[in-house]
Design an enzyme around this catalytic site. Structure first.
Site, short mmCIF file in Angstrom:
data_model
loop_
_atom_site.label_atom_id
_atom_site.label_comp_id
_atom_site.label_asym_id
_atom_site.label_seq_id
_atom_site.Cartn_x
_atom_site.Cartn_y
_atom_site.Cartn_z
N LYS A 42 39.74 -32.92 -87.68
CA LYS A 42 38.50 -32.78 -86.92
C LYS A 42 38.30 -34.02 -86.03
O LYS A 42 38.01 -33.91 -84.85
CB LYS A 42 37.34 -32.62 -87.90
N GLU B 41 45.97 -41.12 -92.39
CA GLU B 41 47.09 -40.42 -93.02
C GLU B 41 47.65 -39.35 -92.08
O GLU B 41 48.87 -39.21 -91.91
CB GLU B 41 46.62 -39.73 -94.32
N GLY C 255 34.26 -30.80 -92.72
CA GLY C 255 35.68 -30.66 -93.05
C GLY C 255 35.93 -29.75 -94.24
O GLY C 255 36.78 -28.86 -94.21
N ARG C 256 35.16 -29.97 -95.31
CA ARG C 256 35.41 -29.21 -96.54
C ARG C 256 34.89 -27.77 -96.46
O ARG C 256 35.02 -27.01 -97.40
CB ARG C 256 34.82 -29.95 -97.74
N GLU D 2 32.60 -33.88 -103.06
CA GLU D 2 32.33 -34.60 -101.80
C GLU D 2 30.93 -34.22 -101.29
O GLU D 2 30.29 -35.01 -100.61
CB GLU D 2 33.41 -34.28 -100.74
N HIS E 189 46.51 -24.23 -124.23
CA HIS E 189 47.48 -24.92 -125.07
C HIS E 189 47.40 -26.42 -124.85
O HIS E 189 48.35 -27.14 -125.12
CB HIS E 189 48.88 -24.37 -124.78
N LYS F 280 38.08 -46.64 -96.74
CA LYS F 280 38.94 -46.52 -95.55
C LYS F 280 38.92 -47.83 -94.75
O LYS F 280 39.94 -48.32 -94.32
CB LYS F 280 38.41 -45.40 -94.63
O1 F6P Z 1 37.79 -38.89 -95.83
C1 F6P Z 1 37.09 -37.71 -96.01
C2 F6P Z 1 37.22 -36.79 -94.86
O2 F6P Z 1 36.39 -37.24 -93.86
C3 F6P Z 1 36.92 -35.35 -95.25
O3 F6P Z 1 35.57 -35.08 -95.30
C4 F6P Z 1 37.68 -34.61 -94.21
O4 F6P Z 1 37.86 -33.28 -94.52
C5 F6P Z 1 38.96 -35.40 -94.20
O5 F6P Z 1 38.55 -36.74 -94.35
C6 F6P Z 1 39.82 -35.24 -92.99
O6 F6P Z 1 39.14 -35.57 -91.82
P1 F6P Z 1 39.69 -35.13 -90.41
O7 F6P Z 1 39.71 -33.65 -90.36
O8 F6P Z 1 38.75 -35.73 -89.41
O9 F6P Z 1 41.08 -35.70 -90.28
#
Ligand code: F6P
Length: 545
Positions: A204, A210, A265-266, A351, A382, A510
């Site tokens: 987004k 990452e 995002g979620r 979250e 189990h 972060k």
């Molecule tokens: O670090 C959390 C977060 O902001 C989530 O809420 C989000 O889904 C994810 O990182 C990835 O963010 P982006 O889609 O901006 O890369």
């Protein structure tokens, strides 16, 4: 004390909750208990009769929902009000699955046409790949798509894709890379050919470390195989709200799918972030997923609270959390394809509701989001189910089972279902000392030893669980199930008066991580931080202990 905990209804719940008779007795006293405490909606059946409730207690919970303004809060979300008050944003994942003729305004502009334009763009993209109109830079058809993203830009597409494996049409392979550990991407790339691979960068913000690192390394791998910057356009597409950054990266603006700031995002799998799902199951099935979620939206928006599935689930979980000391909630799936679902709900709920100040910024004086965990139910039986049955922690459970299997195999599905139902029964009824002793009668042990062993076999029972059934795991029923959990999360956040739609808690780590990254690469040893951080950073710099 907060207004919430001071309220007579809250106080009454604190007084009466936990005072009910054992569920065994509640069932024995009322043969209609299942009928009273179950709801069938949107292709799902929720049996919540194995909870520590009776009708008066349910009424009090519903009263709490009324008093905390839940109906108005639900309406505000659906109407596109800026209910994410720390970021001044509307929260409209529901608009992503609304029909084309719906009208949902954000700042006076109807967002639904854009949503359907994007769905059409997705269909065009999917078809172009399927039919070989979109080809790689050497003219070969694309066989593999690698979706790079993390958090909400990863979990939804990955887990929903896995869940819908019976609907994969085999036209493309999809892979997912989230972890910044180079092993994740490297392992994947070893199995792929650059000429036939398309990378789908899902972010987004287009700024998540990452995802950027994995995409840059994927691009470097692609270029290292003799391809040029101009070729990048045929092998990289993006889903983002940051078009400028994606274009700067080299992605053809025609291959950038939009995201909007009114989608968290979620909550974004329903948007173009869901492209990997659409590539695996086709756009018609993707629309069926949206329809399932939309049906649940309509139910949530219009059903009276007492018959409202997400409301009931939210209230029950709140009951154990706030009034009976439960600190976690387990999701147990009795379907192989749903094995990833607990991780999805974990992000969704933790979250969203891992918050400790109210909308006004005042500290809460009640517990909020529980730890969500779980896994495949039969495997858990189990392993960790022991603690559910006999441990000291109260852990409410959701059991999820499709009635029909996609792979009928002898007695397997009946065995699976019998495990599911048997577990909820055991949690509810438990085993008394007398029953345990009776089971030992006639064995070789002395009476004293029988009594000692019987005490170990006692199971308190009265452990709450919901059972959610669907006829079969289909795109439609899965859409409804996911939307059910989204709205359940909303219900709790609304009653707790917290903002379920921001995530400031993930920011500090972060920022500090970026600072540490520069220290790891610095010429001098690190001694500016606390002794633990200094030592760890310096050990990493040396590369040995
Ligand atoms: O670090 C959390 C977060 O902001 C989530 O809420 C989000 O889904 C994810 O990182 C990835 O963010 P982006 O889609 O901006 O890369």
């Amino acid at each position: 004390m907060s207004k919430l905990t001071q309220s007579p209804t809250w106080q009454a719940l604190a007084d009466v909750s936990g005072q009910l008779p054992h569920m065994r007795q509640l069932f024995a006293a009322d043969p209609l208990r299942f009928n009273k405490f179950s709801i069938k909606q949107c292709g799902l059946l929720l049996d919540y009769s194995k909870n520590r409730v009776n009708e008066p207690l349910m009424q009090q919970l519903l009263q709490l929902a009324q008093e905390t303004g839940l109906p108005a809060k639900i309406a505000a979300m659906f109407a596109g009000e800026a209910i994410n008050t720390t970021e001044q944003r509307a929260v409209l994942h529901t608009a992503l699955r609304a029909p084309a003729d719906a009208v949902i305004n954000v700042d006076g502009v109807n967002v639904v046409p854009k949503v359907h334009e994007t769905l059409a763009q997705m269909r065009h993209f999917v078809e172009a790949l399927y039919q070989g109109q979109w080809r790689g830079c050497t003219g070969k058809t694309i066989t593999d798509v690698v979706a790079i993203g993390i958090g909400g830009s990863f979990l939804g597409p990955k887990i929903i894709s896995e869940a819908l494996k019976p609907y994969w049409n085999g036209k493309l392979n999809c892979h997912f890379v989230a972890n910044v550990d180079g092993s994740s991407l490297s392992d994947k790339l070893k199995t792929l050919q650059p000429e036939t691979t398309l990378f789908l960068m899902s972010s987004k913000s287009f700024g998540t470390q990452e995802t950027l690192s994995n995409t840059l390394s994927a691009k470097a791998w692609f270029l290292a195989h003799g391809h040029t910057q101009a070729d990048v356009a045929q092998h990289f597409a993006a889903i983002t709200s940051n078009v400028a950054k994606a274009t700067e990266f080299g992605i053809n603006p025609a291959n950038i799918f939009p995201m909007w700031d009114w989608v968290g995002g979620r909550y974004s799998l329903w948007s173009a972030i869901g492209l990997p799902i659409a590539l695996l199951i086709g756009m018609d099935n993707f629309h069926a997923l949206l329809q399932g979620a939309h049906a649940m939206d309509q139910h949530f928006a219009s059903a009276p609270l007492a018959q409202n599935m997400p409301v009931i689930m939210g209230l029950l979980s709140l009951l154990y959390n706030n009034f009976q000391g439960a600190q976690s909630h387990v999701i147990l799936t009795y379907d192989h394809y749903l094995r990833g679902l607990p991780a999805y709900i974990q992000q969704l709920d933790m979250e969203s509701n891992g918050k400790s100040v109210t909308q006004e910024g005042n500290p809460v004086d009640y517990t909020t989001g529980p730890v969500i965990w779980g896994g495949e139910g039969t495997n858990g039986q189990h392993a960790y189910h022991q603690l559910l049955h006999q441990g000291t922690a109260l852990i409410p459970a959701d059991f999820i089972l499709p009635l029909q299997s996609h792979n009928p195999l002898g007695q397997h599905h009946a065995q699976l279902a019998s495990n599911c139902f048997g577990q909820t029964q055991a949690l509810m009824q438990g085993r008394t000392y007398d029953e345990a002793l009776a089971e030992l009668a006639g064995c070789k042990l002395s009476p004293e030893e029988q009594q000692r062993i019987a005490r170990h076999k006692v199971m308190e029972g009265n452990k709450p669980s919901n059972t959610i059934l669907m006829e079969q795991l289909t795109p439609t029923s899965l859409g409804a199930l996911i939307a059910l959990y989204e709205h359940r999360t909303f219900v709790q956040g609304a009653i707790w008066d917290i903002n379920s739609f921001d995530q400031w808690g993930v920011e500090l780590g972060k920022t500090l991580g970026n600072d540490v990254l520069s220290r790891l690469a610095a010429e001098q040893e690190c001694n500016a931080l606390d002794s633990s951080s200094n030592a760890l950073i310096n050990l990493f710099r040396k590369g040995r202990l």
